[in-house]
Design an enzyme around this catalytic site. Structure first.
Site, PDB file in Angstrom:
ATOM      1  N   GLU A  78      67.089  -6.062 138.305  1.00  0.00           N
ATOM      2  CA  GLU A  78      67.651  -5.045 137.522  1.00  0.00           C
ATOM      3  C   GLU A  78      67.679  -5.086 135.898  1.00  0.00           C
ATOM      4  OE1 GLU A  78      70.367  -2.085 140.030  1.00  0.00           O
ATOM      5  OE2 GLU A  78      71.227  -4.303 140.022  1.00  0.00           O
ATOM      6  N   HIS A  97      76.469  -5.875 134.140  1.00  0.00           N
ATOM      7  CA  HIS A  97      76.583  -5.077 135.168  1.00  0.00           C
ATOM      8  C   HIS A  97      77.252  -5.773 136.448  1.00  0.00           C
ATOM      9  CE1 HIS A  97      74.912  -2.841 138.489  1.00  0.00           C
ATOM     10  NE2 HIS A  97      74.175  -3.656 138.831  1.00  0.00           N
ATOM     11  N   HIS A  99      79.142  -5.135 140.635  1.00  0.00           N
ATOM     12  CA  HIS A  99      79.301  -4.305 141.813  1.00  0.00           C
ATOM     13  C   HIS A  99      80.766  -4.438 142.264  1.00  0.00           C
ATOM     14  CE1 HIS A  99      74.996  -5.677 142.589  1.00  0.00           C
ATOM     15  NE2 HIS A  99      74.903  -4.811 141.819  1.00  0.00           N
ATOM     16  N   HIS A 169      77.104   1.691 143.933  1.00  0.00           N
ATOM     17  CA  HIS A 169      76.395   0.411 143.725  1.00  0.00           C
ATOM     18  C   HIS A 169      77.583  -0.175 142.870  1.00  0.00           C
ATOM     19  CE1 HIS A 169      72.779  -1.157 141.110  1.00  0.00           C
ATOM     20  NE2 HIS A 169      73.539  -1.951 141.491  1.00  0.00           N
TER      21      HIS A 169
HETATM   22 ZN   LIG Z   1      73.266  -3.758 140.687  1.00  0.00          ZN
END
Ligand SMILES: [Zn+2]
Length: 244
Positions: A78, A97, A99, A169
């Site tokens: 990603e 980023h 989760h 996500h």
């Molecule tokens: Zn991710």
């Protein structure tokens, strides 16, 4: 210490702070724009964030390719989240980023938004509803931002905001420094925890747009204090290894 090594060190420390504060587990990533070239950025190789050392931080170009191919490091799938935000947001110096579980409910209810609920979270004002990767990649993907095209759509959905939710996500935040991006990542999660808790009592009140703007300005001047504390709350990697 030269600027690149210093940036690698800050990325590794920020990665470990995110784990200590519950934003990252075995997954998630933090990057910063290169202090030497705005068309490059520094991000760990594909590795659990709590294990990142400065030596694990690689330099990529905005195509997502290593500047030094000889490294042969396995890279995050990603990484295109990062490349496309850096392309479109010259003000952004760092990207996280995550989760984090308390945020995910806000990504799955259609129309749900992040709204600042306490004075530490004024930066959330203007955050869009969740980005739905299925709108661009169809109904059968793994929901990951696996290429530059999906990264571009995500970056466009983020627009000028500080945070973008990603359906089923997680979320991605930006900052004008690693310290600010880490602060945004942690306090996005805390804002979600407060809202989920408050909803057990009734319909919560949120900050007005004016309050959000004023609070964001005040709090942005003291994020360094949080960074210093969070740094000291990280378990050294050596101690973590010794504990198995
Ligand atoms: Zn991710």
């Amino acid at each position: 210490m030269n600027a690149l090594l210093e940036a690698r060190t800050v990325v590794s420390l920020g990665s470990r702070i995110l784990v200590a504060q519950g934003v990252s587990d075995a997954f998630g990533h933090l990057s910063c724009r290169s202090p030497e070239r705005p068309d490059r950025f520094l991000i760990p190789r594909s590795l659990a964030p709590g294990l990142v050392t400065p030596d694990d931080v690689v330099e990529l170009d905005l195509a997502g390719d290593p500047v030094s191919p000889a490294l042969g490091a396995h890279l995050f799938l990603e990484r295109f989240i990062h490349t496309e935000i850096y392309r479109r947001r010259p003000d952004v110096q760092a990207v996280v980023h995550s989760h984090a579980l308390p945020v995910v409910p806000f990504t799955v209810v259609p129309g749900a938004k992040l709204r600042p609920i306490c004075h530490m979270c004024g930066f959330l004002e203007g955050a869009p509803t969740a980005f739905d990767v299925a709108a661009y990649a169809g109904p059968s993907t793994d929901l990951l931002i696996r290429n530059a095209e999906l990264g571009r759509h995500l970056a466009e959905h983020l627009g000028g905001a500080s945070v973008v939710l990603m359906r089923s996500h997680g979320y991605t935040v930006v900052g004008s420094s690693v310290q600010e991006a880490v602060f945004h990542a942690i306090y996005t999660m805390k804002n979600c925890e407060i809202e989920l808790s408050a909803r057990g009592l009734g319909e919560p009140a949120f900050l007005s747009a004016g309050e959000a703007e004023t609070c964001a300005r005040t709090i942005s001047s003291v994020t360094g204090r949080a960074w210093e504390l969070w740094l000291r709350q990280c378990l050294p990697i050596e101690a973590a290894s010794a504990d198995g």
